[in-house]
Design a protein around this motif. Structure first.
Motif, PDB file in Angstrom:
ATOM      1  N   ALA A  21      27.164  29.861  25.393  1.00 14.99           N
ATOM      2  CA  ALA A  21      26.859  29.432  26.760  1.00 14.99           C
ATOM      3  C   ALA A  21      28.125  29.128  27.560  1.00 14.99           C
ATOM      4  O   ALA A  21      28.125  29.247  28.781  1.00 14.99           O
ATOM      5  N   ILE A  22      29.195  28.768  26.897  1.00 17.04           N
ATOM      6  CA  ILE A  22      30.409  28.394  27.620  1.00 17.04           C
ATOM      7  C   ILE A  22      31.348  29.571  27.847  1.00 17.04           C
ATOM      8  O   ILE A  22      32.267  29.476  28.665  1.00 17.04           O
ATOM      9  N   GLU A  23      31.132  30.698  27.180  1.00 25.07           N
ATOM     10  CA  GLU A  23      32.017  31.851  27.328  1.00 25.07           C
ATOM     11  C   GLU A  23      32.141  32.325  28.778  1.00 25.07           C
ATOM     12  O   GLU A  23      33.263  32.554  29.247  1.00 25.07           O
ATOM     13  N   PRO A  24      31.042  32.485  29.539  1.00 26.10           N
ATOM     14  CA  PRO A  24      31.193  32.916  30.940  1.00 26.10           C
ATOM     15  C   PRO A  24      31.993  31.915  31.778  1.00 26.10           C
ATOM     16  O   PRO A  24      32.789  32.309  32.627  1.00 26.10           O
ATOM     17  N   LEU A  25      31.790  30.630  31.518  1.00 24.45           N
ATOM     18  CA  LEU A  25      32.541  29.613  32.251  1.00 24.45           C
ATOM     19  C   LEU A  25      34.031  29.735  31.952  1.00 24.45           C
ATOM     20  O   LEU A  25      34.865  29.661  32.857  1.00 24.45           O
ATOM     21  N   ALA A  26      34.388  29.931  30.699  1.00 17.99           N
ATOM     22  CA  ALA A  26      35.792  30.059  30.322  1.00 17.99           C
ATOM     23  C   ALA A  26      36.427  31.262  31.004  1.00 17.99           C
ATOM     24  O   ALA A  26      37.561  31.197  31.496  1.00 17.99           O
ATOM     25  N   GLU A  27      35.695  32.372  31.070  1.00 15.55           N
ATOM     26  CA  GLU A  27      36.213  33.586  31.702  1.00 15.55           C
ATOM     27  C   GLU A  27      36.428  33.367  33.200  1.00 15.55           C
ATOM     28  O   GLU A  27      37.478  33.683  33.743  1.00 15.55           O
ATOM     29  N   VAL A  28      35.440  32.809  33.878  1.00 16.86           N
ATOM     30  CA  VAL A  28      35.540  32.573  35.316  1.00 16.86           C
ATOM     31  C   VAL A  28      36.616  31.530  35.612  1.00 16.86           C
ATOM     32  O   VAL A  28      37.342  31.640  36.591  1.00 16.86           O
ATOM     33  N   LEU A  29      36.731  30.543  34.746  1.00 20.46           N
ATOM     34  CA  LEU A  29      37.736  29.513  34.934  1.00 20.46           C
ATOM     35  C   LEU A  29      39.139  30.129  34.919  1.00 20.46           C
ATOM     36  O   LEU A  29      39.976  29.801  35.763  1.00 20.46           O
ATOM     37  N   GLY A  30      39.384  31.015  34.007  1.00 19.60           N
ATOM     38  CA  GLY A  30      40.684  31.694  33.943  1.00 19.60           C
ATOM     39  C   GLY A  30      40.954  32.514  35.203  1.00 19.60           C
ATOM     40  O   GLY A  30      42.050  32.472  35.761  1.00 19.60           O
ATOM     41  N   GLN A  31      39.952  33.241  35.670  1.00 22.85           N
ATOM     42  CA  GLN A  31      40.103  34.039  36.892  1.00 22.85           C
ATOM     43  C   GLN A  31      40.351  33.126  38.089  1.00 22.85           C
ATOM     44  O   GLN A  31      41.184  33.412  38.952  1.00 22.85           O
ATOM     45  N   ARG A  32      39.626  32.043  38.137  1.00 28.03           N
ATOM     46  CA  ARG A  32      39.740  31.100  39.248  1.00 28.03           C
ATOM     47  C   ARG A  32      41.143  30.491  39.304  1.00 28.03           C
ATOM     48  O   ARG A  32      41.747  30.379  40.365  1.00 28.03           O
ATOM     49  N   GLN A  33      41.678  30.101  38.162  1.00 27.48           N
ATOM     50  CA  GLN A  33      43.016  29.527  38.118  1.00 27.48           C
ATOM     51  C   GLN A  33      44.064  30.537  38.590  1.00 27.48           C
ATOM     52  O   GLN A  33      44.995  30.195  39.305  1.00 27.48           O
ATOM     53  N   GLU A  34      43.904  31.784  38.213  1.00 24.36           N
ATOM     54  CA  GLU A  34      44.834  32.832  38.639  1.00 24.36           C
ATOM     55  C   GLU A  34      44.760  33.039  40.149  1.00 24.36           C
ATOM     56  O   GLU A  34      45.782  33.154  40.824  1.00 24.36           O
ATOM     57  N   LEU A  35      43.561  33.078  40.701  1.00 23.71           N
ATOM     58  CA  LEU A  35      43.419  33.253  42.148  1.00 23.71           C
ATOM     59  C   LEU A  35      43.972  32.048  42.912  1.00 23.71           C
ATOM     60  O   LEU A  35      44.582  32.212  43.978  1.00 23.71           O
ATOM     61  N   GLN A  36      43.781  30.852  42.402  1.00 19.30           N
ATOM     62  CA  GLN A  36      44.346  29.664  43.050  1.00 19.30           C
ATOM     63  C   GLN A  36      45.869  29.708  43.032  1.00 19.30           C
ATOM     64  O   GLN A  36      46.517  29.325  44.006  1.00 19.30           O
ATOM     65  N   ARG A  37      46.453  30.194  41.950  1.00 12.71           N
ATOM     66  CA  ARG A  37      47.904  30.340  41.867  1.00 12.71           C
ATOM     67  C   ARG A  37      48.390  31.341  42.894  1.00 12.71           C
ATOM     68  O   ARG A  37      49.362  31.111  43.607  1.00 12.71           O
ATOM     69  N   GLN A  38      47.679  32.476  43.015  1.00 10.12           N
ATOM     70  CA  GLN A  38      48.056  33.494  43.993  1.00 10.12           C
ATOM     71  C   GLN A  38      47.940  32.957  45.417  1.00 10.12           C
ATOM     72  O   GLN A  38      48.806  33.209  46.265  1.00 10.12           O
ATOM     73  N   LEU A  39      46.884  32.222  45.692  1.00 13.56           N
ATOM     74  CA  LEU A  39      46.685  31.636  47.013  1.00 13.56           C
ATOM     75  C   LEU A  39      47.797  30.637  47.332  1.00 13.56           C
ATOM     76  O   LEU A  39      48.338  30.624  48.445  1.00 13.56           O
TER      77      LEU A  39
END
Length: 125
Positions: A21-39
């Protein structure tokens, strides 16, 4: 009563379901952190472009009406190499307090034979 083996097996099944159940959250969390860094990396160039557009004759209201957002303002921290900024506040306070001493205090005596004023109700002599 369940044996310890059955109990542990059920625990493993529950734990596996929780991990899945937590795998999708972990994946999105990683993407989100990368996009926040880019922003965050775009904040400074965006602010510079916004200021350049204003310097070119555009008003802030016009830019915002076209869809531009006001640049992110960084919190003001202590500027590099200016350690004295925090020391200025006490100096200002000292100047203010020497001009008009608070009620009930005795001003410091000055040299040169001048008499210091006493507090209200004090006997001078």
């Amino acid at each position: 009563m369940a044996s310890s083996h059955d109990f542990m097996q059920k625990m493993r099944e529950v734990q596996a379901a929780r991990e899945k159940a937590i795998e999708p959250l972990a994946e999105v969390l990683g993407q989100r952190q990368e996009l926040q860094r880019q922003l965050a990396n775009l904040d400074a160039p965006y602010a510079e472009a916004f200021v350049a557009a204003k310097a070119g004759g555009w008003t802030e209201e016009e830019l915002m009406a076209m869809g531009a957002e006001e640049p992110v303002k960084r919190p003001k921290g202590r500027a590099r190499g200016t350690r004295g900024t925090t020391k200025k506040k006490p100096e200002i306070s000292a100047q203010d307090s020497s001009a008009t001493p608070p009620a009930g205090t005795v001003p410091a005596q000055e040299s040169g034979g001048e008499h210091a004023s006493a507090t209200t109700g004090a006997v001078s002599g």
